[in-house]
Design an enzyme around this catalytic site. Structure first.
Site, PDB file in Angstrom:
ATOM      1  N   GLY A  71      -5.949   3.344   0.598  1.00 41.39           N
ATOM      2  CA  GLY A  71      -5.849   4.195  -0.581  1.00 41.39           C
ATOM      3  C   GLY A  71      -6.103   3.420  -1.870  1.00 41.39           C
ATOM      4  O   GLY A  71      -6.744   3.930  -2.796  1.00 41.39           O
ATOM      5  N   THR A  72      -5.621   2.208  -1.928  1.00 36.89           N
ATOM      6  CA  THR A  72      -5.784   1.406  -3.145  1.00 36.89           C
ATOM      7  C   THR A  72      -7.262   1.163  -3.448  1.00 36.89           C
ATOM      8  O   THR A  72      -7.712   1.349  -4.585  1.00 36.89           O
ATOM      9  CB  THR A  72      -5.032   0.066  -2.993  1.00 36.89           C
ATOM     10  OG1 THR A  72      -3.647   0.355  -2.799  1.00 36.89           O
ATOM     11  CG2 THR A  72      -5.208  -0.811  -4.214  1.00 36.89           C
ATOM     12  N   ASN A 152       3.967  10.250  -5.224  1.00 35.31           N
ATOM     13  CA  ASN A 152       4.608   9.439  -4.197  1.00 35.31           C
ATOM     14  C   ASN A 152       6.107   9.233  -4.424  1.00 35.31           C
ATOM     15  O   ASN A 152       6.825   8.886  -3.512  1.00 35.31           O
ATOM     16  CB  ASN A 152       3.910   8.083  -4.063  1.00 35.31           C
ATOM     17  CG  ASN A 152       3.639   7.429  -5.387  1.00 35.31           C
ATOM     18  OD1 ASN A 152       2.972   8.001  -6.252  1.00 35.31           O
ATOM     19  ND2 ASN A 152       4.161   6.242  -5.586  1.00 35.31           N
ATOM     20  N   SER A 200      -5.348   7.820   2.905  1.00 33.68           N
ATOM     21  CA  SER A 200      -5.091   6.570   3.619  1.00 33.68           C
ATOM     22  C   SER A 200      -4.373   6.829   4.935  1.00 33.68           C
ATOM     23  O   SER A 200      -3.418   7.601   4.997  1.00 33.68           O
ATOM     24  CB  SER A 200      -4.237   5.669   2.712  1.00 33.68           C
ATOM     25  OG  SER A 200      -3.874   4.499   3.388  1.00 33.68           O
ATOM     26  N   CYS A 326       5.752  -0.224  -4.133  1.00 30.06           N
ATOM     27  CA  CYS A 326       4.893  -1.167  -4.831  1.00 30.06           C
ATOM     28  C   CYS A 326       5.597  -1.761  -6.035  1.00 30.06           C
ATOM     29  O   CYS A 326       5.319  -2.875  -6.432  1.00 30.06           O
ATOM     30  CB  CYS A 326       3.625  -0.476  -5.282  1.00 30.06           C
ATOM     31  SG  CYS A 326       2.962   0.562  -3.993  1.00 30.06           S
TER      32      CYS A 326
END
Ligand code: PLP
Length: 395
Positions: A71-72, A152, A200, A326
């Site tokens: 995803g990043t 998220n 992702s 994160c």
């Protein structure tokens, strides 16, 4: 000790059937999908099949699916690739104030290094972007709008179809980070009407290190990863064949069982939320109550630190998260909660619980019982709480 995992928004375990489908591509069928020989063709065939499967599951065409490392990378590519591509036309990008770090930091980088102006749209108290704010933010320099489908941290689901229409009325490209949404709620790029979309595998019981950027036919971001001719020359790097196979298998399973999982997971979450609200005083349920992912519950427990709750829960074998995985490790309060207007001290006391298909009702009960104990114990040590306690009954 019994261990309970309530951090499915950070990552999920690989599904056993998915793993079995991946395994042959690590050993016997290890060929490089770009090689002309039989070994390579085995890999290439599996990648083609997976690409077709994934495309049909999200309403796309196979040649609109670009595999990435997750995803990043997909988010970085969407933001930087589109911004650089459109640089001649304009230098303004619009996003929201509650995006994932992958979007936030990509926007910060194009601002710093290429002089882009970024508008971070506010959200309302429930964590939702207001379409009229997008309309008002668009200028004749705007070249890209990127707003996440589901958040998220608080799970709120944005009105992407409506937002994308507003961008398109002005001929502006629209990207959505759908990493939290795909596999949990129905997602179709044709229904949403987006030009680019990130997702992702490890968020829906697939492997880590593989994701997709959907790019609508005809849209051409500047390449981020240059190298070989993989992904129709748009993204260099030897194809992660086992990962791609696993991603397709996991998505297929998630979509086939979506309704059933949705109902089951939402029931667990709703039970949890109801018990917390009824049994733990001064608990604020963050985010919109309806327009949210079935798996997400985010609470602020007043007068105490989220990190302390998290550590005590961990000692009791319960895994959840404060802010996003994160940004944990930093003691910065969540930018998402602050954007919803939650005061800084309450944002500090927030915890995200994200449920999965392997959780049970017994686990929910056990977690609430433990949580009650922990919150009570921590509050007993909190000077802030002692101050108000004299004036408050039933605490
Ligand atoms: C997990 C996540 C990402 C990052 O995806 P990775 O595959 O872990 O790099 C991006 N956006 C959102 C909303 C996420 O939840």
């Amino acid at each position: 000790m019994k261990r309970i995992y309530l951090d499915h928004s950070a990552t999920t375990p690989v599904d056993e059937e998915v793993l079995q489908k991946m395994l042959p591509y690590f050993t016997g069928k290890f060929g490089n999908a770009n090689s002309m020989h039989g070994f390579g063709q085995e890999g290439a065939y599996a990648v083609d099949e997976s690409r077709r499967k994934i495309a049909s599951l999200i309403g796309a065409k196979p040649n609109e699916i670009y595999f990435t490392s997750g995803g990043t990378e997909a988010d970085n590519w969407a933001i930087k690739g589109m911004a650089l591509k459109m640089r001649e036309k304009g230098n303004h990008v619009i996003t929201s104030s509650i995006e994932h770090a992958a979007i936030m930091s990509s926007c910060a980088q194009i601002a710093k290094e290429y002089g882009f102006e970024i508008t971070y749209l506010p959200v309302d108290g429930n964590g939702l972007v207001r379409p009229e704010d997008l309309r008002a933010a668009i200028t004749d320099k705007t070249v890209l709008v990127s707003i996440m489908l589901a958040n998220n941290e608080i799970g709120t689901i944005q009105p992407i179809k409506e937002l994308a229409e507003i961008a398109h009325e002005k001929g502006i490209y629209f990207h959505t980070d759908a990493v939290q949404a795909v596999g949990s709620i129905p997602v179709s790029v044709t229904d949403l009407g987006v030009d680019l979309m990130s997702f992702s595998a490890h968020k829906f019981y697939g492997p880590k290190g593989v994701g997709v950027l959907y790019i609508h036919g005809g849209v051409k971001p500047t390449k981020l990863m240059t190298g070989g001719h993989q992904e129709r020359t748009m993204r260099g790097g030897t194809t992660n064949v086992p990962g791609v196979v696993g991603m397709a298998a996991a998505l297929e399973k998630a979509v086939n069982n979506l309704d059933e999982n949705y109902v089951y997971i939402k029931k667990l979450r709703d039970k949890f939320v109801e018990r917390v609200i009824n049994e733990i005083p001064y608990a604020i349920y963050n985010g919109d109550k309806e327009k949210r992912l079935p798996q997400n519950a985010n609470f602020a427990f007043e007068f105490i630190e989220g990190e302390s709750i998290l550590m005590s829960l961990d000692l009791a074998g319960i895994a959840c998260s404060s802010g996003s995985a994160c940004s944990s490790g930093s003691l910065e309060p969540s930018h998402v909660l602050l954007a919803t207007g939650l005061p800084i001290e309450k944002a500090h006391g927030s915890i995200r619980f994200s449920f999965g298909r392997d959780n049970t009702e017994e686990e929910v009960d056990y977690v609430v019982d433990k949580l009650k104990e922990i919150v009570c114990k921590l509050r007993a040590m909190s000077p802030l709480f002692c101050e108000i306690k004299g004036e408050t009954k039933n605490v």
